[in-house]
Design an enzyme around this catalytic site. Structure first.
Site, PDB file in Angstrom:
ATOM      1  N   VAL A   1      64.878  19.510  11.423  1.00  7.84           N
ATOM      2  CA  VAL A   1      64.304  20.204  10.305  1.00  7.84           C
ATOM      3  C   VAL A   1      63.649  19.400   9.591  1.00  7.84           C
ATOM      4  O   VAL A   1      62.511  19.827   9.364  1.00  7.84           O
ATOM      5  CB  VAL A   1      65.490  20.708   9.571  1.00  7.84           C
ATOM      6  CG1 VAL A   1      64.752  21.510   8.474  1.00  7.84           C
ATOM      7  CG2 VAL A   1      65.997  21.794  10.550  1.00  7.84           C
ATOM      8  N   GLU A   2      63.929  18.008   9.185  1.00  8.21           N
ATOM      9  CA  GLU A   2      63.040  17.508   7.999  1.00  8.21           C
ATOM     10  C   GLU A   2      61.590  16.838   8.635  1.00  8.21           C
ATOM     11  O   GLU A   2      60.850  17.190   8.130  1.00  8.21           O
ATOM     12  CB  GLU A   2      63.827  16.476   7.686  1.00  8.21           C
ATOM     13  CG  GLU A   2      64.985  16.739   6.578  1.00  8.21           C
ATOM     14  CD  GLU A   2      64.533  17.451   5.272  1.00  8.21           C
ATOM     15  OE1 GLU A   2      63.241  17.266   5.006  1.00  8.21           O
ATOM     16  OE2 GLU A   2      65.173  18.129   4.601  1.00  8.21           O
TER      17      GLU A   2
END
Length: 341
Positions: free
Chosen positions: A132-133
């Site tokens: 996600v990051e």
């Protein structure tokens, strides 16, 4: 294309640009400013001198920091607030990101297994956070960290104190790690590396997980994996506990029950007394927050348990935490299927 569809597309594009440290205006020339002469800088310099930094060094640092107007614009556009859970999840919980997560797991199997054993954090959670990051290290940000922190510290009054503090942490960090203060790049908010640690988080939670004497979350996947796992362990992840619990309503729910706090304030037993219950297989003493996740035409209802709250310590957003958890579930299922095959 209808106006509604255009508005939705613009919202999605804005969120993706913000989360990757970019901006639709990033290619335009940003107004530059020598922060050594900034009126807000002198008090910061004085506070840093009291900690042992020389004024000459601090002025050298600030003279090389450049204001980036695109960072101010990015911070001023909270795109996430315009998206519901379905729209948000469609950005992050997608087959391509799942496939990339499985590949990342295979490529770093030994480090992930050791991190899970050392810190008690499941491999799929570590992988999902990095997915996600930064899409597993593919998009880590293109702004100089120095520019981001100076711009937000001195020219974004809404959170200036916080980012001046991060600039302080950054200078401590580069001295401790013996890194060129002008070299590191990250997001528009100064977050760095595979797991997007801000400087204070780096200093508190980054680890030298491969034992080479360096904490390298920018280029070393082993250190990045260990650091993410340590972050969760330090925020009290409980390895044997679930993240979410389904909700059954025994009476009409009241609006004020939902989305009041990321941190649970009532137990499942107390929620049951109010008329919202989880299956009995869940510990009735577990703290839980009641969440309504909006879809395009309906809603989902969940109890966020202790470990859900821990995910929100990484990013203070229930949408973010739900995306991480849902992505982790799909990555784990796909990884197990690949192992079985």
């Amino acid at each position: 294309m209808s106006k509604r569809n255009k508005d939705f597309l613009l919202s999605v594009m804005s969120l993706v640009l913000l989360l990757t440290g970019c901006s639709a205006t990033a290619t335009a020339p940003d107004r530059q400013q020598n922060y050594a002469d900034h009126p807000e800088a002198q008090s910061w310099i004085e506070s840093m001198k009291a900690e042992g930094f020389t004024e000459a060094y601090l002025r050298q640092v600030l003279s090389q920091a450049k204001r980036q107007d695109s960072i101010i614009k990015a911070m001023s556009r909270p795109a996430e607030k315009r998206l519901n859970w379905e729209q948000y999840s469609n950005i992050f919980v997608k087959p391509k990101r799942v496939d990339q997560g499985v590949a990342f797991w295979h490529e770093n199997q030994a480090a992930l297994a050791r991190a899970a054993a050392t810190y008690g954090v499941p491999e799929e959670i570590i992988v999902a956070i990095i997915g996600v990051e930064t899409r597993y290290g593919r998009i880590t940000g293109s702004y100089r960290v120095l520019d981001a922190l100076a711009t937000l510290g001195f020219d974004y009054p809404k959170r200036g104190s916080f980012f001046q503090g991060q600039l302080t942490e950054y200078l401590r960090m580069v001295q401790e790690e013996q890194i060129d203060f002008a070299a590191l790049k990250g997001s528009y908010a100064g977050a760095m590396g595979y797991g997007q640690f801000i400087p204070s988080s780096f200093r508190a939670y980054a680890v030298d997980f491969d034992g080479d004497g360096k904490r390298d979350i920018w280029n070393n996947r082993v250190d990045a994996i260990g650091s993410v796992a340590n972050y969760f362990a330090e925020h009290k992840w409980r390895s044997s506990e679930p993240v979410l619990a389904p909700v059954v309503f025994n009476q009409p729910a009241q609006d004020e029950w939902f989305n009041q706090s990321l941190k649970p304030s009532l137990t499942l037993s107390q929620w049951r007394e109010k008329g919202a219950s989880a299956p009995l297989k869940f510990d009735e003493n577990s703290p839980a927050t009641l969440m309504k996740m909006e879809l395009n035409t309906s809603e989902e209802y969940w109890f966020g348990l202790h470990n859900f709250y821990v995910i929100t310590r990484y990013n203070h957003s229930r949408l973010y935490a739900m995306a991480v958890y849902r992505l982790s579930e799909q990555i784990k299922a796909a990884y197990q299927a690949s192992q079985a095959g």
